[in-house]
Design a protein around this motif. Structure first.
Motif, short mmCIF file in Angstrom:
data_model
loop_
_atom_site.label_atom_id
_atom_site.label_comp_id
_atom_site.label_asym_id
_atom_site.label_seq_id
_atom_site.Cartn_x
_atom_site.Cartn_y
_atom_site.Cartn_z
N PHE A 144 75.21 48.77 42.31
CA PHE A 144 76.04 47.89 41.48
C PHE A 144 77.50 48.29 41.56
O PHE A 144 78.39 47.44 41.66
CB PHE A 144 75.56 47.93 40.03
N GLY A 145 77.75 49.61 41.53
CA GLY A 145 79.13 50.09 41.64
C GLY A 145 79.81 49.63 42.91
O GLY A 145 81.00 49.33 42.93
N LEU A 146 79.05 49.55 43.99
CA LEU A 146 79.60 49.08 45.26
C LEU A 146 79.92 47.59 45.23
O LEU A 146 80.93 47.15 45.77
CB LEU A 146 78.60 49.34 46.39
N PHE A 147 79.07 46.81 44.60
CA PHE A 147 79.13 45.36 44.75
C PHE A 147 79.82 44.62 43.61
O PHE A 147 80.12 43.43 43.77
CB PHE A 147 77.71 44.78 44.89
N CYS A 148 80.11 45.26 42.49
CA CYS A 148 80.52 44.46 41.34
C CYS A 148 81.84 43.71 41.58
O CYS A 148 82.05 42.63 41.02
CB CYS A 148 80.58 45.32 40.07
N ASP A 149 82.73 44.23 42.42
CA ASP A 149 83.99 43.55 42.68
C ASP A 149 84.06 42.93 44.07
O ASP A 149 85.15 42.59 44.56
CB ASP A 149 85.16 44.53 42.51
N VAL A 150 82.92 42.77 44.72
CA VAL A 150 82.93 42.31 46.10
C VAL A 150 83.45 40.87 46.23
O VAL A 150 83.84 40.43 47.31
CB VAL A 150 81.51 42.44 46.70
N GLY A 151 83.50 40.15 45.12
CA GLY A 151 84.06 38.81 45.17
C GLY A 151 85.56 38.78 45.42
O GLY A 151 86.10 37.78 45.90
N LEU A 152 86.25 39.88 45.11
CA LEU A 152 87.72 39.92 45.27
C LEU A 152 88.16 39.68 46.71
O LEU A 152 89.00 38.79 46.95
CB LEU A 152 88.26 41.25 44.74
N PRO A 153 87.67 40.45 47.68
CA PRO A 153 88.13 40.21 49.05
C PRO A 153 87.73 38.84 49.59
O PRO A 153 88.48 38.25 50.39
CB PRO A 153 87.48 41.34 49.86
N LEU A 154 86.60 38.32 49.17
CA LEU A 154 86.19 37.00 49.64
C LEU A 154 87.12 35.92 49.11
O LEU A 154 87.49 34.98 49.83
CB LEU A 154 84.75 36.72 49.24
N LEU A 155 87.51 36.04 47.84
CA LEU A 155 88.46 35.07 47.28
C LEU A 155 89.83 35.21 47.94
O LEU A 155 90.52 34.21 48.19
CB LEU A 155 88.57 35.26 45.77
N LEU A 195 77.20 35.49 43.79
CA LEU A 195 76.74 34.68 44.92
C LEU A 195 76.41 35.55 46.13
O LEU A 195 75.42 35.30 46.83
CB LEU A 195 77.81 33.65 45.30
N VAL A 196 77.23 36.56 46.38
CA VAL A 196 76.94 37.49 47.47
C VAL A 196 75.62 38.20 47.20
O VAL A 196 74.76 38.31 48.09
CB VAL A 196 78.07 38.52 47.64
N ALA A 197 75.43 38.67 45.98
CA ALA A 197 74.19 39.37 45.64
C ALA A 197 72.98 38.46 45.83
O ALA A 197 71.93 38.90 46.33
CB ALA A 197 74.25 39.86 44.19
N ARG A 198 73.11 37.19 45.47
CA ARG A 198 72.01 36.24 45.66
C ARG A 198 71.78 35.97 47.14
O ARG A 198 70.63 35.98 47.61
CB ARG A 198 72.29 34.94 44.92
N THR A 199 72.86 35.74 47.87
CA THR A 199 72.74 35.43 49.30
C THR A 199 72.12 36.60 50.07
O THR A 199 71.31 36.41 50.98
CB THR A 199 74.12 35.10 49.89
N TRP A 200 72.48 37.81 49.70
CA TRP A 200 71.98 39.01 50.37
C TRP A 200 70.66 39.50 49.78
O TRP A 200 70.15 40.53 50.21
CB TRP A 200 73.03 40.11 50.30
N ARG A 201 70.13 38.79 48.81
CA ARG A 201 68.84 39.10 48.19
C ARG A 201 68.81 40.52 47.61
O ARG A 201 67.84 41.26 47.76
CB ARG A 201 67.69 38.92 49.20
N LEU A 202 69.89 40.87 46.93
CA LEU A 202 69.90 42.11 46.18
C LEU A 202 69.02 41.96 44.94
O LEU A 202 68.60 40.86 44.60
CB LEU A 202 71.33 42.48 45.77
N HIS A 203 68.75 43.07 44.27
CA HIS A 203 67.90 43.02 43.08
C HIS A 203 68.46 42.00 42.08
O HIS A 203 69.68 41.96 41.84
CB HIS A 203 67.85 44.41 42.44
N PRO A 204 67.62 41.15 41.48
CA PRO A 204 68.12 40.14 40.54
C PRO A 204 68.95 40.72 39.39
O PRO A 204 69.88 40.07 38.91
CB PRO A 204 66.83 39.49 40.01
N HIS A 205 68.61 41.93 38.94
CA HIS A 205 69.43 42.55 37.89
C HIS A 205 70.86 42.75 38.35
O HIS A 205 71.80 42.66 37.54
CB HIS A 205 68.82 43.90 37.47
N LEU A 206 71.05 43.03 39.62
CA LEU A 206 72.40 43.20 40.15
C LEU A 206 73.15 41.87 40.13
O LEU A 206 74.33 41.83 39.77
CB LEU A 206 72.35 43.77 41.57
N MET A 207 72.48 40.81 40.52
CA MET A 207 73.11 39.49 40.51
C MET A 207 73.62 39.15 39.10
O MET A 207 74.77 38.73 38.93
CB MET A 207 72.12 38.43 40.98
N VAL A 208 72.77 39.34 38.10
CA VAL A 208 73.15 39.00 36.73
C VAL A 208 74.26 39.93 36.23
O VAL A 208 75.23 39.49 35.61
CB VAL A 208 71.93 39.06 35.80
#
Length: 287
Positions: A144-155, A195-208
């Protein structure tokens, strides 16, 4: 907000507005294999080893991590096998996830200088905190620590003018980071990260949890899964620890959310100081 609700919200966001043209890189093949191997109650050691050994740079990063001050090992680790024995499969999987994610989502913009370094430090902090709490899986917290801000570079890569929004959101004190993003672009990095978490099929708790990590009410909302709330609370604490390490003053998010997060985690403020001291060397080792 549960998994189904978040999933529906993400589908609406993906099909409408500015995210219709957002390009999310595919999940790396090795990460897909790793996720499949780790879904079993008894993960396949040989498969994880094969994944770790499939890339020389990744193997080297795993050995380097095993030799870091975080694990205070007296003898030097020289091989992937030794690193896996020391770290355990779940921590190995978390580290490999970080390596593969950084390679798949490169960040080349001055507005997000050291993005993956900062994300790695947050991940280390979250994994450490989880091990102190006992009821939050450390590998889940690390990822989660790795992915929580991953939307920033994509935006930043997808939306015109987002670099200016990023600077404004970091400076404003009268509204949240995501509220500034929404005002300018009708979306925010929490939605894109989910959306990245869902697309990459990470654990659902991570997506939420990624979707809710800037929601000021999430930690205290009993209708949200306790693990998700713990991930969000731990993230707020970890961000404070990494920010303090970097020499920054406490953020508005920390001052407004601190007590709710500490209450949820059953942590006293003096423990935060102890964690800060314990993490100084591991943080520096990531430089």
């Amino acid at each position: 907000m549960d998994i189904t609700t978040v999933d529906q919200e993400l589908s609406v966001a993906r099909d409408n507005g500015p995210l219709r043209t957002l390009v999310i890189p595919p999940c790396p093949e090795l990460l897909t294999r790793l996720q499949a191997a780790m879904r079993h109650d008894d993960p396949d050691w040989d498969e994880v080893h094969a994944i770790a050994a499939a890339d020389v740079a990744m193997s080297a990063s795993l050995v380097r991590a095993a030799n870091s001050p975080m694990y205070a090992r007296r003898t030097t680790v020289h091989s992937v096998e030794q690193a896996m024995s020391l770290l355990g499969l779940r921590q190995v999987a978390a580290l490999l996830t970080g390596f593969l994610s950084a390679r798949a989502l490169p960040v080349n913009h001055p507005a997000l200088e050291d993005f993956w370094l900062n994300s790695s430090r947050r991940a280390v902090a979250m994994g450490y905190i989880a091990r102190q709490l006992y009821d939050l899986p450390a590998d889940l917290a690390h990822t989660f620590g790795l992915f929580c801000d991953v939307g920033l570079p994509l935006l930043l890569q997808s939306l015109p003018g987002y670099a200016g929004t990023l600077a404004e959101a970091g400076a404003r004190r009268d509204r949240s980071f995501t509220a500034t993003e929404q005002a300018a672009h009708r979306t925010d990095h929490a939605i894109v990260g989910a959306l990245v978490a869902r697309t990459w099929r990470l654990h659902p708790h991570l997506m939420v949890a990624i979707r809710l990590h800037h929601d000021v009410h999430a930690v205290e909302d009993s209708g949200i899964d306790p693990t998700v709330r713990s991930l969000v609370a731990t993230c707020v604490v970890a961000d404070h620890l990494t920010s303090t390490h970097a020499g920054f003053a406490p953020t508005i998010e920390w001052t407004t959310r601190k007590q709710g997060c500490l209450n949820h985690l059953h942590v006293q403020e003096d423990e935060i100081t102890l964690w800060q001291d314990a993490l100084e060397t591991p943080f520096e080792a990531l430089r």
